[in-house]
Design an enzyme around this catalytic site. Structure first.
Site, PDB file in Angstrom:
ATOM      1  N   GLU A 275       0.823  -1.220   0.000  1.00 19.99           N
ATOM      2  CA  GLU A 275       0.000   0.000   0.000  1.00 19.99           C
ATOM      3  C   GLU A 275       0.853   1.265   0.000  1.00 19.99           C
ATOM      4  OE1 GLU A 275      -3.461  -1.962   2.886  1.00 19.99           O
ATOM      5  OE2 GLU A 275      -1.931  -0.659   3.750  1.00 19.99           O
ATOM      6  N   PRO A 276       1.674   1.452  -1.006  1.00 22.65           N
ATOM      7  CA  PRO A 276       2.506   2.653  -1.005  1.00 22.65           C
ATOM      8  C   PRO A 276       1.688   3.915  -1.298  1.00 22.65           C
ATOM      9  CG  PRO A 276       2.714   1.517  -3.094  1.00 22.65           C
ATOM     10  CD  PRO A 276       1.860   0.642  -2.218  1.00 22.65           C
ATOM     11  N   ARG A 314       2.364  19.800   6.772  1.00 23.66           N
ATOM     12  CA  ARG A 314       3.396  18.883   7.284  1.00 23.66           C
ATOM     13  C   ARG A 314       4.470  19.574   8.138  1.00 23.66           C
ATOM     14  NH1 ARG A 314       6.438  16.047   4.854  1.00 23.66           N
ATOM     15  NH2 ARG A 314       6.115  14.200   6.102  1.00 23.66           N
ATOM     16  N   CYS A 352      -2.495  33.365  11.237  1.00 21.91           N
ATOM     17  CA  CYS A 352      -2.165  33.807  12.588  1.00 21.91           C
ATOM     18  C   CYS A 352      -1.973  32.621  13.525  1.00 21.91           C
ATOM     19  CB  CYS A 352      -3.285  34.725  13.090  1.00 21.91           C
ATOM     20  SG  CYS A 352      -3.005  35.280  14.752  1.00 21.91           S
ATOM     21  N   TYR A 381       0.436  14.004   1.019  1.00 21.63           N
ATOM     22  CA  TYR A 381      -0.094  14.616   2.239  1.00 21.63           C
ATOM     23  C   TYR A 381       0.023  16.134   2.197  1.00 21.63           C
ATOM     24  CZ  TYR A 381       0.381   9.723   3.430  1.00 21.63           C
ATOM     25  OH  TYR A 381       0.290   8.361   3.396  1.00 21.63           O
TER      26      TYR A 381
HETATM   27  N1  LLP Z   1      -1.514   1.797   4.523  1.00 19.16           N
HETATM   28  C1  LLP Z   1      -2.054   2.235   5.664  1.00 19.16           C
HETATM   29  C2  LLP Z   1      -2.893   1.329   6.443  1.00 19.16           C
HETATM   30  C3  LLP Z   1      -1.800   3.542   6.100  1.00 19.16           C
HETATM   31  O1  LLP Z   1      -2.314   3.972   7.253  1.00 19.16           O
HETATM   32  C4  LLP Z   1      -0.973   4.403   5.321  1.00 19.16           C
HETATM   33  C5  LLP Z   1      -0.676   5.768   5.752  1.00 19.16           C
HETATM   34  C6  LLP Z   1      -0.450   3.901   4.119  1.00 19.16           C
HETATM   35  C7  LLP Z   1      -0.730   2.585   3.751  1.00 19.16           C
HETATM   36  C8  LLP Z   1       0.426   4.725   3.208  1.00 19.16           C
HETATM   37  O2  LLP Z   1       1.601   5.088   3.840  1.00 19.16           O
HETATM   38  P1  LLP Z   1       2.789   5.780   3.009  1.00 19.16           P
HETATM   39  O3  LLP Z   1       3.275   4.782   1.997  1.00 19.16           O
HETATM   40  O4  LLP Z   1       2.256   6.990   2.383  1.00 19.16           O
HETATM   41  O5  LLP Z   1       3.798   6.083   4.057  1.00 19.16           O
HETATM   42  N2  LLP Z   1       0.301  12.561   7.044  1.00 19.16           N
HETATM   43  C9  LLP Z   1       1.569  11.913   7.323  1.00 19.16           C
HETATM   44  C10 LLP Z   1       1.574  10.474   6.879  1.00 19.16           C
HETATM   45  C11 LLP Z   1       0.445   9.662   7.466  1.00 19.16           C
HETATM   46  C12 LLP Z   1       0.403   8.246   6.968  1.00 19.16           C
HETATM   47  C13 LLP Z   1      -0.872   7.605   7.334  1.00 19.16           C
HETATM   48  N3  LLP Z   1      -1.024   6.260   6.875  1.00 19.16           N
HETATM   49  C14 LLP Z   1       2.693  12.728   6.670  1.00 19.16           C
HETATM   50  O6  LLP Z   1       2.423  13.744   6.048  1.00 19.16           O
HETATM   51  O7  LLP Z   1       3.867  12.382   6.828  1.00 19.16           O
END
Ligand code: LLP
Length: 434
Positions: A275-276, A314, A352, A381
């Site tokens: 799940e990238p 972020r 602000c 994000y």
């Molecule tokens: N699978 C599940 C169950 C997840 O909760 C997430 C992300 C992903 C896959 C994808 O993860 P990635 O490959 O994008 O790392 N808002 C934060 C990141 C939160 C990630 C939440 N879950 C940021 O801006 O760093």
């Protein structure tokens, strides 16, 4: 971060074949600019690195959910990872086969479960015994079998920022292995459930290449037990979290990363799903913003820009580093700038809040009011977490492909922001109406 998709051609920042400056001129700022080529390439890197086990690559919609982005990834063969009814509906909207959708999240509502079963998703990533009961109840009511994967909490430290760490025992995510063993009995008792998979997701922006491998290795004995107990397991879903480069050097080498994981995946004898999100979207997008004011104050120089924490949150909530550089610059983005040509700035938004800061004490080429800055690695994000705080309409999103570009989402208007609000109520209720 800088590659064939985002690069400086002389003093001009280009996204593929188009100058960023032209895009900002045409569509205004703040503006998200995505490179179609970068998204495709990053997606393919994952599919190719794991090709030995023919992975089901479920792009994590939450990281960048624009429909045009989802559509182009579907063209590349992507499946999708959803965490809400809204995301399932987005995937269906671009014509994704429901049998390529997985659904994660610690708190799925009955309405979401019902909808996902109605459309016929591949499987739910289940995170608690209560959720097993809820899915079984809804599936029985509908007379269908629900595909499920147990999301395990392997108690592995992903060594990432604490706000995006999910694989340790104390986190709210997943089921610990002892409880998972106990829930096998429950799965047998409950009706209309088919245990198809085991799921892991230990965190996000993980840059050490052995964290996932360790997590998978930890759950292999459990998988063997489940198979021995004759459950129809098909998938090991290894989640997302693959770290990218924000500074220029810290991202995962995907080939080495895959090499560490593949032996463990093969040992399970299961099909791999993953799940990238960020790995596909992060360096596929930038945020363009214009300097409103140059404000020397105290001992500092503030560049006040027209993007703010509502556009890209972020830095405010994770202290995240994003490379910032002028869109037009005689200096290369990795140049050390000597003397008066450079200045140390805090790059801040107009909201602000003292956390409305994109960069603190950054040495940049001297920048004037009205000039454009690019905030890099903003594809993941960024827009997806944007809000209308301070009644700031959300930015537009533009996609560039070669020498073509198009608006993938219009800039929001003030009318959009007040839609649904009423100055005079349509109906007034009192306790007697309840
Ligand atoms: N699978 C599940 C169950 C997840 O909760 C997430 C992300 C992903 C896959 C994808 O993860 P990635 O490959 O994008 O790392 N808002 C934060 C990141 C939160 C990630 C939440 N879950 C940021 O801006 O760093």
């Amino acid at each position: 971060m800088f590659n064939e998709f985002f690069r400086y051609d002389g003093d001009q920042l280009m996204c593929e074949g188009i100058a960023a400056d032209e895009l900002a001129g045409k569509f205004g700022t703040p503006l998200y600019v995505y490179s179609a080529g970068a998204f495709r390439k990053q997606y393919r890197e994952i599919a190719d690195s794991f090709s030995a086990v023919k992975p089901l690559v479920c792009y994590s919609i939450k990281s960048c959910s624009n429909l045009s982005i989802l559509k182009l990834l579907k063209e590349e063969g992507a499946a999708f990872d959803c965490v809400s009814k809204g995301e399932v509906m987005r995937a269906l909207k671009i014509g994704a086969d429901p049998k390529t959708l997985v659904f994660a999240g610690v708190g799925k509502t009955e309405d979401e479960i019902e909808h996902a079963l109605r459309v016929g998703i591949l499987m739910f990533n289940v995170e608690s015994e209560s959720e097993l009961t809820a899915i079984s109840r809804v599936a029985a009511r509908r007379g269908v079998e629900a595909g499920i994967a147990l999301r395990l909490n392997p108690d592995v430290d992903p060594k990432t920022h604490k706000h995006i760490s999910t694989g340790k025992r104390e986190s709210k995510f997943g089921i610990d292995i002892e409880r998972a063993k106990a829930s096998l009995k429950r799965i047998r008792e409950l009706k209309n459930l088919r245990l198809k998979g085991v799921h892991l997701h230990i965190g996000s922006q993980i840059t050490e290449n052995d964290r996932h491998a360790e997590a998978i290795a930890k759950v292999v004995p459990f998988i063997k037990e489940v198979k021995a107990a004759d459950f129809p397991l098909e998938y090991i879903n290894v989640g997302g979290g693959y770290g990218i480069s924000y500074r220029g050097s810290e991202g995962l080498n995907i080939t080495d990363f895959a090499a560490k994981m593949l032996p463990h995946i093969k040992e399970t004898g299961l099909k791999m799903a993953c799940e990238p999100g960020r790995y596909v979207s992060g360096n596929g997008g930038i945020l363009l913003t214009r300097v409103i004011f140059d404000k020397p104050s105290g001992d500092k120089n503030f560049l006040i820009v027209d993007a703010a924490m509502n556009d890209l949150i972020r830095p405010a909530i994770y202290d995240a580093y994003h490379k910032i550089w002028p869109v037009q610059s005689e200096f290369a983005p990795d140049a050390e700038i000597a003397g008066d040509a450079g200045r140390v700035y805090d790059v801040v938004g107009p909201v602000c809040e003292s956390t409305d800061v994109f960069a603190k004490a950054r040495r940049l080429p001297a920048t004037n009011e009205g000039e454009l800055l690019a905030i890099f690695s903003a594809g993941a994000y960024g827009m997806a977490m944007s809000s209308t705080y301070n009644q700031r309409p959300r930015a537009a999103e533009v996609i560039v492909q070669g020498d073509k570009f198009w608006v993938a989402r219009e800039r929001e208007s003030i009318e959009d922001l007040i839609r649904g609000e009423r100055l005079t109520p349509r109906e007034v209720f009192s306790a007697a109406d309840l």
